[in-house]
Design a protein around this motif. Structure first.
Motif, PDB file in Angstrom:
ATOM      1  N   UNK A  26      44.029  27.305  55.546  1.00 31.92           N
ATOM      2  CA  UNK A  26      43.613  27.542  54.597  1.00 31.92           C
ATOM      3  C   UNK A  26      43.943  28.721  53.648  1.00 31.92           C
ATOM      4  N   UNK A  27      44.534  28.339  52.446  1.00 31.36           N
ATOM      5  CA  UNK A  27      44.445  29.712  51.272  1.00 31.36           C
ATOM      6  C   UNK A  27      43.815  30.483  50.557  1.00 31.36           C
ATOM      7  N   UNK A  28      43.276  31.446  50.258  1.00 31.82           N
ATOM      8  CA  UNK A  28      42.075  31.753  49.344  1.00 31.82           C
ATOM      9  C   UNK A  28      43.195  32.959  48.449  1.00 31.82           C
ATOM     10  N   UNK A  29      42.890  33.423  47.102  1.00 33.83           N
ATOM     11  CA  UNK A  29      42.894  34.790  46.688  1.00 33.83           C
ATOM     12  C   UNK A  29      41.735  34.756  46.683  1.00 33.83           C
ATOM     13  N   UNK A  30      41.517  36.604  47.049  1.00 31.67           N
ATOM     14  CA  UNK A  30      39.689  36.967  46.944  1.00 31.67           C
ATOM     15  C   UNK A  30      40.456  38.492  46.212  1.00 31.67           C
ATOM     16  N   UNK A  31      39.557  38.860  45.373  1.00 32.91           N
ATOM     17  CA  UNK A  31      39.105  39.885  44.612  1.00 32.91           C
ATOM     18  C   UNK A  31      38.089  41.282  45.875  1.00 32.91           C
ATOM     19  N   UNK A  32      38.688  42.060  47.124  1.00 32.37           N
ATOM     20  CA  UNK A  32      37.452  42.435  47.458  1.00 32.37           C
ATOM     21  C   UNK A  32      37.498  43.711  46.906  1.00 32.37           C
ATOM     22  N   UNK A  33      37.996  44.273  46.269  1.00 29.99           N
ATOM     23  CA  UNK A  33      38.220  46.098  45.673  1.00 29.99           C
ATOM     24  C   UNK A  33      38.742  46.306  44.932  1.00 29.99           C
ATOM     25  N   UNK A  34      38.489  46.608  43.559  1.00 35.95           N
ATOM     26  CA  UNK A  34      39.061  47.305  42.238  1.00 35.95           C
ATOM     27  C   UNK A  34      39.338  46.851  42.113  1.00 35.95           C
ATOM     28  N   UNK A  35      39.481  45.523  41.473  1.00 33.92           N
ATOM     29  CA  UNK A  35      39.951  44.339  41.240  1.00 33.92           C
ATOM     30  C   UNK A  35      41.444  43.824  41.447  1.00 33.92           C
ATOM     31  N   UNK A  36      41.888  44.369  42.732  1.00 34.00           N
ATOM     32  CA  UNK A  36      42.622  44.187  43.034  1.00 34.00           C
ATOM     33  C   UNK A  36      42.927  42.425  43.919  1.00 34.00           C
ATOM     34  N   UNK A  92      29.586  36.583  46.250  1.00 34.95           N
ATOM     35  CA  UNK A  92      29.938  36.784  45.442  1.00 34.95           C
ATOM     36  C   UNK A  92      30.732  36.287  44.501  1.00 34.95           C
ATOM     37  N   UNK A  93      29.979  35.959  43.296  1.00 39.12           N
ATOM     38  CA  UNK A  93      31.703  35.577  42.307  1.00 39.12           C
ATOM     39  C   UNK A  93      32.156  37.390  42.130  1.00 39.12           C
ATOM     40  N   UNK A  94      32.110  38.338  42.458  1.00 39.36           N
ATOM     41  CA  UNK A  94      32.781  39.430  41.764  1.00 39.36           C
ATOM     42  C   UNK A  94      33.731  39.740  42.830  1.00 39.36           C
ATOM     43  N   UNK A  95      34.261  38.624  43.765  1.00 41.68           N
ATOM     44  CA  UNK A  95      34.653  38.150  44.627  1.00 41.68           C
ATOM     45  C   UNK A  95      35.731  37.611  44.331  1.00 41.68           C
ATOM     46  N   UNK A  96      36.092  37.111  43.465  1.00 40.58           N
ATOM     47  CA  UNK A  96      36.868  36.721  42.949  1.00 40.58           C
ATOM     48  C   UNK A  96      37.412  35.617  43.820  1.00 40.58           C
ATOM     49  N   UNK A  97      36.510  34.603  44.498  1.00 44.32           N
ATOM     50  CA  UNK A  97      37.025  33.401  45.699  1.00 44.32           C
ATOM     51  C   UNK A  97      37.428  32.294  44.954  1.00 44.32           C
ATOM     52  N   UNK A  98      38.811  32.189  45.666  1.00 48.10           N
ATOM     53  CA  UNK A  98      39.817  31.174  45.146  1.00 48.10           C
ATOM     54  C   UNK A  98      40.606  30.464  46.155  1.00 48.10           C
TER      55      UNK A  98
END
Length: 154
Positions: A55-65, A34-40
């Protein structure tokens, strides 16, 4: 120590080669998240999947963290299965098995995720209200996205 399991199956009207071609490209994970996860993806997705790949990612699973997540492909047999394990990230344990097999008219994908939430008893208390529903939501999105890409096996 409580370990939870999420188990999902999905059938798609594609060949096992088509399924593997899609699943073995780490960059496709962004497509089914999902886009809201901010997956990069930060690194490690520059070639098709292989055993030992980090593999290294950035995700934003909850509360925009924003959270860094590092996984390793620990096991892999082409056109059959692969396993990714978290090395660093939001879970105390993350072990995700992906299986694919041929069925009449297409393939069946099976995901089995064994995971442990952080923060001990506090994590266990919030699991049914935050973590489990979020994982269910992410995998429902993934199911719908794969169906929109490849169709529905009836």
């Amino acid at each position: 120590m409580k370990i939870y399991t999420l188990h999902k199956k999905q059938k798609l009207p594609i060949t096992i080669d088509q399924a593997w071609e899609f699943l073995s490209k780490p960059e496709n994970l962004k497509t089914i998240t999902p886009d809201y996860m901010g997956f990069f993806i930060l690194s490690g997705a520059d070639r098709p999947m292989y055993q030992g790949q980090i593999i290294q990612y950035i995700v934003t699973p909850v509360l925009g963290i924003k959270t860094k997540w590092v996984t390793e492909i620990t096991h892999m047999v082409k056109n059959k299965y692969f396993v990714d394990e978290q090395r660093f990230g939001p879970y105390a344990l993350w072990h995700h098995k992906h299986f694919i097999k041929e069925v009449e008219g297409g393939i069946e994908m099976e995901d089995i995720i064994d995971y442990k939430v952080p923060f001990g008893i506090l994590g266990q208390l919030i699991h049914p209200f935050v973590v489990k529903p979020k994982l269910e939501e992410i995998f429902e999105y993934r199911k719908e996205k794969l169906e929109s890409l490849f169709g529905i096996l009836k």
